[in-house]
Each structure stands twice: as C-alpha cells, then as structure tokens.
Design an enzyme around this catalytic site. Structure first.
Site, PDB file in Angstrom:
ATOM      1  N   LYS A   1       1.996  -8.383  -7.037  1.00  0.00           N
ATOM      2  CA  LYS A   1       0.872  -8.605  -6.130  1.00  0.00           C
ATOM      3  C   LYS A   1       0.853 -10.026  -5.580  1.00  0.00           C
ATOM      4  O   LYS A   1       0.413 -10.256  -4.452  1.00  0.00           O
ATOM      5  CB  LYS A   1      -0.459  -8.308  -6.831  1.00  0.00           C
TER       6      LYS A   1
ATOM      7  N   ARG B   1     -14.366  -9.790 -16.568  1.00  0.00           N
ATOM      8  CA  ARG B   1     -13.969  -9.054 -15.372  1.00  0.00           C
ATOM      9  C   ARG B   1     -13.968  -7.577 -15.766  1.00  0.00           C
ATOM     10  O   ARG B   1     -14.996  -7.054 -16.151  1.00  0.00           O
ATOM     11  CB  ARG B   1     -12.608  -9.564 -14.843  1.00  0.00           C
TER      12      ARG B   1
END
Length: 372
Positions: A45, A141
C-alpha cells in the site's frame, strides 16, 4: 551530485523505482524475521499497490502480498502474482463479494462483516476464506478491545461458519495511537493467541505481531509466539523508515533506498528571505515562520505538496540544497551555498521518506520510471 541536463523526451517530476533494491530489501527483512521463525507478508500500500513492487517482494521471499486497498490486490491478481493475497483494512460490507473473489485472507474485527463473508462464500460455492481476528492492544484503531469478545467470535467462526477458516489473530500498533510494539505488547498477543487456541482446540496458522515497527522486537529478540509480520515501510523506504529516523535503529541502515524523486528547476532568482508586506496565512491556511537571512539565491521546482505531502519527507541528494517551503505546485529551495551552478531545466534528485512515497506513487502528475 551530478546535474542531469533536461532532455526533451524526459518528463518531470518523476519517481525512480529501483527494482533490485526492493528485492534486496525484501530478502534482508525476510532473513531477519526467518531467524526467529517469523514469515513476512509484503505490504504494497505504501507504493500505491504498484504491481512491479509486489513482484519484487514475491521474488524476495514474502509469503503473502497484502494491502489495505482491494483495488491494488485486484491489480496484483490480474498481473499474475501467485502468492496468497491479504486484505489489511477491515473489509467494507459493500466490497465483500469482490473480497472473496480476490483474497485468500482478510483482517477482521466486526461480526456482521464476518457473517457476510461466510454467507457470500457459501452462496457462491467459493473456497473457504481465511480470517485473522484483530486485537486492539491500545493503539485504538481497529480490533477487539475486549479479549473475551474476540475469543467468543473465534469460537463462533470455528463451530458455526462453514465458509470461513479462522486463520489466526493479530494486532496493529503505532499507526494511530503511536503505541510501540514492546515486549509486553507481544506477550499480551501471545497469551491471547494461546487462549484462542485452547478455546477452539487447535493451533492457529497466524499470530501477526504488527507491521514494520515490530521489527524492533525482531532486533531485540522478544517475539516468542509471533510467527507473522506485515511489512511494507522498511522494504519501501529503507533507511528513511521511521524506525531509523524516529527510533534510531541502526539495523535499518543495511537496507537500500529504492525510491527517488527527480524534479525540474523552473526559476532561479536572488530574492529576500523574508516576505514583504503584511503576513497572513499560506495556501494551506497556516501561519508561516520566516527567518530574515538577507537576499539569497533561490530556485523553484515544478512539484509541490499536492504531489508529495509534507516537505520534510524530502531529502536532497545535494546536501547544500536547503528546503525552504512549498505550496501545492511549487517547492522553494535555497541554493546560495551550493557548489554546483544550477541552471533552469536542471534536475534535482531527492531521497524520500515513506509518506512521500505513498503520495508520489499515487499522483497522476508524477511519472514512474523503473530501473534495474
């Protein structure tokens, strides 16, 4: 630094990607981890899922190719990547049908999504999809903050959801809450994995101890019970990764810098170093801080924050070049003390940090050029 004169056939700005360096970095990271019984999922990514980057990671020895963007994994599959693919970001309900067509693995933290994956697999007669349940160990998260909830979901997957295989458990640290993957955090994950294994009556395939920052645990040898890391930044940014620049881990200096930025000079003029007039805010709404150093020789580059993000993520190869500031489409540099006599059309090269690689590799205004 050798100045490269502008050629009409060249197009700037451009991102240079050294395939060999990516492959060598991958081999080195895989070697570090393999010494402690850990295999590596190569995360693409940070390079916007460029397929060539995935292929070099594959050649370097990673066991899984991973990304948080399904589109990137779809491109990898179409390009002929043969390794299993892993979706890192908790899947959206809307993308579950595409997920099971593309990926063998996904990280999950919501039962409703897990059930949707199971239903789609059974409806389509597809292969069983492998799920890694994420534990939130304090970074806040994704993941189950309640360990007992995670264990109950693990039992449900094992006993009731025939379209899914519980592959393992994992955690993420450092991406939001800045939590360091310490020995205690890895111990917490190991204990959780052991509880899950006891609850389902078998060993887990994966205990994933985080991302690049968890290499600190590899270096310090406290990763007992962890058998997989999801690593992209170290491979992509090399010595300009945060565990070198922030935490000072010199082991990372063994890695190379596979990504370089080249940008063209479009203006050179002597100018005051302090703005003239009443000060307000810059193009991004910030109040600038300026130092009056008198009149200096300055240059403008045809690239800006719209392309790379924060100017602090650029490191000039010419160490006499001083980065002054940037707007969306321009970068201002001080060349007063440079040994080279720069001219309009000259090309400057920069080493770049992870955040700039992420931005530049996805910018439609930046060409990508592969070497080696």
């Amino acid at each position: 630094m050798t100045i490269e004169r502008h050629k009409m056939l060249d197009k700037y700005p451009r991102l240079l990607i050294d395939r060999r360096a990516i492959r060598n970095n991958t081999k080195k990271v895989v070697s570090w981890c393999d010494e402690q019984g850990i295999f590596v999922s190569g995360v693409i990514k940070g390079a916007s899922g460029i397929e060539e980057v995935a292929k070099e990671m594959e050649a370097g020895g990673v066991k899984i190719i991973a990304s948080s963007r399904l589109e990137q994994l779809e491109r990898c599959k179409a390009s002929g990547i043969r390794l299993p693919l892993m979706m890192l970001r908790v899947p959206m309900l809307s993308e579950v049908p595409r997920l099971i067509e593309t990926c063998e693995y996904s990280l999950n933290s919501e039962l409703v999504v897990i059930k949707k994956i199971n239903d789609e697999v059974l409806k389509r007669g597809h292969r069983r999809h492998k799920v890694v349940l994420m534990a939130d160990l304090g970074d806040l998260r994704e993941g189950f903050i309640d360990a007992e909830e995670l264990i109950s979901i693990a039992i449900k997957i094992e006993n009731d959801l025939n379209g899914i295989e519980l592959a393992g458990v994992g955690t993420n640290l450092g991406c939001y809450g800045s939590i360091i993957p310490t020995k205690d955090k890895m111990k917490d994950l190991r204990i959780l994995s052991e509880k899950v294994e006891k609850a389902i009556g078998r060993k887990l395939e994966i205990v994933s101890g985080g991302a690049t920052s968890s290499l600190m645990g590899v270096f310090d040898k406290y990763m007992d019970g962890i058998n997989m890391l999801r690593i992209g930044a170290a491979i992509i940014a090399g010595p300009y990764d945060e565990i070198r620049t922030v935490y000072g881990r010199e082991e990372i200096d063994e890695l190379e810098c596979p990504f370089n930025l080249e940008a063209e000079i479009i203006e050179i003029k002597k100018k005051p170093s302090y703005p003239i007039g009443k000060l307000g805010v810059d193009a991004f709404g910030n109040k600038g801080k300026y130092v009056d150093r008198g009149v200096r020789n300055r240059a403008l580059l045809a690239i800006g924050r719209a392309d790379y993000g924060d100017i602090s993520s650029l490191i000039p190869e010419d160490d006499k070049v001083e980065l002054i500031g940037a707007s969306g489409d321009h970068t201002i540099i001080d060349i007063e003390d440079c040994d080279s006599s720069y001219e309009i059309g000259d090309i400057l090269r920069f080493k770049i940090k992870y955040s700039a690689i992420l931005n530049l590799s996805s910018s439609e205004n930046v060409d990508i050029f592969f070497i080696n």
